[in-house]
Write a protein that holds these residues in place. Structure first.
Motif, PDB file in Angstrom:
ATOM      1  N   ALA A   1      -2.634  -1.099   5.425  1.00 17.60           N
ATOM      2  CA  ALA A   1      -1.465  -1.071   6.309  1.00 17.60           C
ATOM      3  C   ALA A   1      -0.183  -1.284   5.515  1.00 17.60           C
ATOM      4  O   ALA A   1       0.849  -0.684   5.793  1.00 17.60           O
ATOM      5  N   GLU A   2      -0.266  -2.157   4.511  1.00 15.20           N
ATOM      6  CA  GLU A   2       0.939  -2.453   3.752  1.00 15.20           C
ATOM      7  C   GLU A   2       1.274  -1.382   2.741  1.00 15.20           C
ATOM      8  O   GLU A   2       2.420  -1.257   2.323  1.00 15.20           O
TER       9      GLU A   2
ATOM     10  N   LEU B   1      -8.129  -3.453   5.766  1.00 16.53           N
ATOM     11  CA  LEU B   1      -7.108  -2.749   6.561  1.00 16.53           C
ATOM     12  C   LEU B   1      -5.714  -3.316   6.309  1.00 16.53           C
ATOM     13  O   LEU B   1      -4.722  -2.610   6.435  1.00 16.53           O
ATOM     14  N   GLY B   2      -5.643  -4.595   5.966  1.00 18.38           N
ATOM     15  CA  GLY B   2      -4.359  -5.211   5.678  1.00 18.38           C
ATOM     16  C   GLY B   2      -3.713  -4.550   4.464  1.00 18.38           C
ATOM     17  O   GLY B   2      -2.539  -4.175   4.494  1.00 18.38           O
ATOM     18  N   VAL B   3      -4.498  -4.407   3.408  1.00 17.23           N
ATOM     19  CA  VAL B   3      -4.000  -3.766   2.189  1.00 17.23           C
ATOM     20  C   VAL B   3      -3.542  -2.346   2.508  1.00 17.23           C
ATOM     21  O   VAL B   3      -2.477  -1.897   2.086  1.00 17.23           O
TER      22      VAL B   3
END
Lengths: 296, 320, 330
Positions: free
Chosen positions: C221-222, C217-219
């Motif tokens: 989101a960015e 999810l981090g990837v």
């Protein structure tokens, strides 16, 4: 560091990987396994029941029935001594399957032991493998021919000769599998817990080398049957009057033009057995392929 | 917490010979690593590929022999002349949890036998006691007792990791090396396993060396964090400080590189370059080719891990 | 709004297994507009990679079938396209990069050889012209010392460099859509950050649309502007990125966001989603997430939910939640 597994492209094979349920059940659904298995099982039953099924004694010579072509009384015809080819092929099946099976078992055992020793005890590795390379540098059939000739024409010498000839390939397969398995984390986990080499070999390495060896042995079974026929044909194998597929053909060779059936039927038997064993081996190879086995 | 560390690593070095077309080269996997772990504590060992974190973890449980330096476990030096004897004495007190739950269970062994393996190796248990213990362990990691007769392929990655943990706990170890135990798992499974490890620590008083490739998961499990780069520890600090105030430029880069699950997050400039080759490490500080603050001294002199605040150390000339 | 560049409509993909066919993805719809960056996020078995592979029809034809749905590329249905059309589209219109750059590169060819092969096939470039373009492309993906690197074999390159080469190959023919299937999963965190930055820059420079598949999810989101969340073969939520993280509607999305270990919190435990991900062969009546859902209602286990609009641009497959949200908004 790799994230093993996550998001690896979900190929059809991976999704299709059955979870749970035995290999056996899947094998029984595999068409070529079924065909191969049925034929071999049938041959084995025929071979076992040969004395009950066979119309006559395999060595009984009835000169007045010489060179009879296939007919109701002699299904596969008769040879130059009037012996019934059907009966002889039936008894030949016993010899062929026995030789094939024996070579499988003995070379399988030797391959497993030598292969695992080579992989686990690295100091013995090069000695074992150089010996195997030396054996492999001869064509298998020539090696077997030499050994069989040296030991004298007996069933046991055919088995010994073929076992020696086929061990190197088996050792290589087991060694390669064992080398892969011994690097697996579960082997290392056992080491962390203080497991002995013997325990690691028996509990972890051997069971996981079994699949590739089993597949290999079905092919060895077929090769051994063919090689037995070849050795018998060449005169260093099973000696007449005992019938083997190879020596029936060898004996029929001189009369090939007038009595084609003498060579044809044992020839068909050899092909059929070899073909079904190959089907069996392919099916086992498919089934035991780790890519088709999901998490395994 | 007693004052004696249960794990004490001093100037640990390790090289591997790498064969290639041009001959044999020396790979410097660990070049002088120092750390200690106290009872009940979790040290998070963080680094990217080639940092040496996995090698360090494996040396601790005897899977890889140490090159030079010393490793003392519960006061026993496993790197000395009688290292094997010393290791055998502490064998049952340490365990290892692997990264890949698919490779760490024998596919042909039932779960019950897999979990009982350390018990069987140690011996001395009756059949009934052994089976009771297996059932107890399954319960401890939250798996049904019916799992005993099943094979690994019937379980998902997260469940397998529970099985691996159960096996690791069979002999009541005091210290467990966890080598990226959740890296191969899905996000929703990661959290379950991390929480399980934390619960087990509370209940059993375990100490962990928790190896990870980024700083995210480590925050949840660690008491202290050590950051490794190219075979050395570049910084150690209590958990709260490494996140709020990383000192080493690499720690900062590593922290900045973690993708944030926040669309409004404004990312710091990304560190450039790649990890140096361990066959031919750069002179001076191994991070200097990538470091935005590198100056002359960094290119020639290897920085030593030195006290830089209460309970924290950093290997960087900026803090000399 | 004009026709989206890529529009997947109600796509169902099934794989053959011993016992018949299992549904890998079920009724998946998603759009990628021109210049858009769509993130597809999900855990294993969510069907996110299957969806990506379907666009280029890279599945094995014998073991795969698509009983319903369509994949419209600029209005044309790729599922009905001829083989020659598909070959032209692959690479020159839609390019793809994968998780493992090593197995996507041929070990016996140099970097230059592999890239020029693509250039020859799709653009007819050969010889010096091709070489010039190869070096240009390697420069574009920020490979230092491109002229020398061009003659390296893949095994000489690091994982990050290999992925850069893969990206260079993918953008060689200036595709309009790049499908990136877990492009950074196998890489170290600092290298991952570099590759994401590179992809972001290239997207702008080449005005490409990107479909990014990731479990992280981090990837997502960015990187993404729009996010499609998948679970067990179905799309469960589809929303602009800010809305998805600020106001997730589907309980699975909420759980997934909560389960990401935070770098700025000292909570003693991580938030978990109970239970486990179902296998593709498991039959779950009603909502596939219901066995793990904290907000489950009786009806969830009976009726398979449909995708419903929550607000402008956001839709989710959870009617009870949407109802609750609606009431609150009134």
């Amino acid at each position: 560091m790799t994230d093993v597994g996550i998001g690896a492209p979900a190929t059809a094979a991976a999704i299709a990987a059955p979870r749970g349920h035995g290999t056996l059940r899947r094998l029984l659904r595999h068409r070529s396994f079924l065909i191969g298995f049925t034929i071999i099982a049938l041959l084995a039953i025929l071979a076992l029941l040969a004395p009950l099924i066979a119309p006559v004694d395999p060595s009984a010579m009835r000169v007045r029935f010489r060179f009879r072509p296939p007919q109701a009384a002699f299904w596969f015809g008769t040879d130059q001594f009037g012996r019934d080819i059907f009966t002889r092929v039936l008894y030949g099946t016993r010899i062929s399957l026995f030789v094939g099976f024996a070579v499988c078992v003995v070379s399988g055992l030797c391959s497993a032991i030598l292969g695992v020793i080579a992989a686990q005890f690295r100091r013995l590795d090069s000695a074992i493998m150089r010996l195997m390379d030396a054996l492999m540098s001869f064509p298998a059939i020539l090696l077997a021919l030499g050994i069989a000739a040296a030991l004298g024409p007996r069933v046991s010498s055919v088995i010994i000769a073929l076992t020696v000839a086929y061990i190197p390939a088996g050792v290589r397969i087991v060694r390669a599998a064992a080398l892969t398995v011994r690097e697996m984390d579960y082997v290392q986990a056992a080491q962390v817990s203080g497991a002995s080499s013997l325990r690691i070999v028996l509990r972890h390495i051997l069971p996981n080398c079994f699949s590739p060896l089993l597949v290999h042995l079905t092919f060895i079974f077929a090769y051994a049957m063919l090689a037995e026929a070849a050795l018998s044909f060449l005169g260093v194998g099973i000696q007449p009057p005992i019938a083997s597929w190879g020596n029936i053909i060898a004996e029929g060779r001189d009369y090939a033009t007038q009595a084609w059936w003498v060579m044809l039927f044992p020839g068909i038997a050899i092909s059929l057995a070899a073909l079904s064993l190959n089907l069996l081996g392919d099916a086992l190879g498919d089934m035991l392929d780790p890519r088709l086995k999901g998490g395994e | 917490m007693s004052d004696q560390p249960i794990v004490e690593v001093r100037d640990l070095r390790k090289t591997f010979s790498v064969k290639h077309a041009g001959g044999v080269s020396t790979l410097h996997a660990l070049s002088g690593v120092n750390f200690e772990i106290m009872r009940g504590e979790t040290l998070g060992l963080v680094g990217e590929s080639g940092s040496g974190k996995t090698t360090a973890g494996r040396i601790l449980v005897g899977l890889v022999p140490a090159g030079s330096g010393s490793v003392r476990l519960f006061g026993h030096d496993i790197t000395g002349a009688d290292g094997k004897v010393q290791l055998a004495k502490v064998r049952t007190r340490l365990q290892f949890v692997f990264q890949d739950p698919y490779a760490s269970l024998n596919p042909r062994m039932r779960i019950g036998s897999a979990i009982a393996e350390p018990l069987d190796i140690a011996g001395g248990l009756s059949r009934k006691d052994r089976n009771d213990r297996v059932a107890e362990l399954l319960d401890l990691v939250g798996l049904p007792k019916t799992s005993i007769d099943r094979y690994p392929h019937e379980f998902s990655g997260g469940q397998r990791q529970r099985i691996v943990i159960a096996r690791a706990l069979a002999l009541n170890p005091e210290f467990v090396v966890c080598d990226e135990p959740v890296s191969a798992l899905d996000v929703s499974m990661q959290a379950q396993i991390v929480n399980l490890l934390l619960d087990l620590q509370d209940r059993l008083g375990l100490s962990y060396l928790f190896i990870a490739h980024d700083l995210a998961v480590v925050r949840a499990v660690s008491t202290r964090v050590a950051v490794m780069y190219a075979g050395s520890i570049v910084e150690t600090a209590p958990k709260s400080q490494i996140y709020s105030d990383p000192q080493h430029p690499y720690s900062r880069a590593l922290l900045d590189a973690v993708p944030r699950a926040d669309p409004d997050y404004v990312r710091h400039p990304v560190v450039s370059g790649e990890v140096p080759s361990l066959l031919d490490p750069p002179p001076g500080c191994s991070f200097h080719p990538r470091c935005p603050f590198a100056f002359e001294r960094c290119r020639v002199e290897v920085p030593i891990l030195k006290e830089s605040g209460p309970d924290r150390r950093v290997a960087c000339h900026l803090f000399a | 709004m004009a026709v989206p560049l890529l529009s997947i409509r109600n796509l169902t993909v099934q794989f053959r297994v011993d016992t018949g066919w299992v549904t890998a993805i079920d009724d998946v719809s998603l759009d990628v507009g021109t210049g858009d960056c769509v993130g597809v996020v999900g855990e294993s078995g969510s069907g996110k990679s299957v969806t990506a592979l379907s666009v280029l029809q890279l599945h094995d034809r014998v073991t795969t079938r698509m009983p319903s749905g369509s994949i419209l590329y600029q209005g044309d249905d790729l599922l009905r396209a001829k083989g020659s059309t598909m070959r032209r589209i692959r690479g020159s219109e839609i390019a793809m990069i994968f998780q493992d750059p090593m197995s996507s590169l041929n070990p016996v060819l140099t970097v230059a050889d592999q890239i020029s092969e693509t250039l020859r096939q799709h653009q007819g470039l050969t010889g010096a012209a091709a070489r010039k373009r190869v070096i240009e492309l390697l420069g574009l993906v920020r490979i230092p010392d491109a002229a020398r690197r061009a003659d390296d074999y893949p095994h000489r390159l690091s994982g990050g460099m290999r992925q850069r080469v893969m990206i260079a190959m993918a953008i060689a023919c200036k595709p309009r859509l790049l499908i990136a299937d877990e492009p950074t999963t196998a890489l170290d965190v600092t290298i991952q950050a570099q590759i994401l930055e590179l992809l972001r820059d290239l997207r702008r420079e080449l005005s490409m649309s990107v479909m990014l598949i990731s479990h992280d999810l981090g990837v997502i989101a960015e990187f993404a502007q729009r996010v499609v969340v998948m679970y067990a073969g179905r799309v469960v939520e589809d929303a602009p990125v800010t809305q998805l993280f600020r106001r997730p509607v589907h309980p699975y999305t909420m759980g997934l966001i909560a389960a990401v270990p935070a770098l700025d919190s000292d909570a003693p435990r991580l938030t978990t989603i109970a239970g486990r991900i179902p296998g593709p062969q498991e039959i779950i009546p009603g909502c596939r997430f219901s066995p793990r859902c904290a907000l489950v209602l009786q009806g969830c286990r009976e009726e398979p939910p449909s995708m419903q609009m929550v607000s402008d641009g956001q839709s989710a497959r959870c009617p009870p939640r949407i109802q609750v949200l609606d009431v609150r908004h009134v």
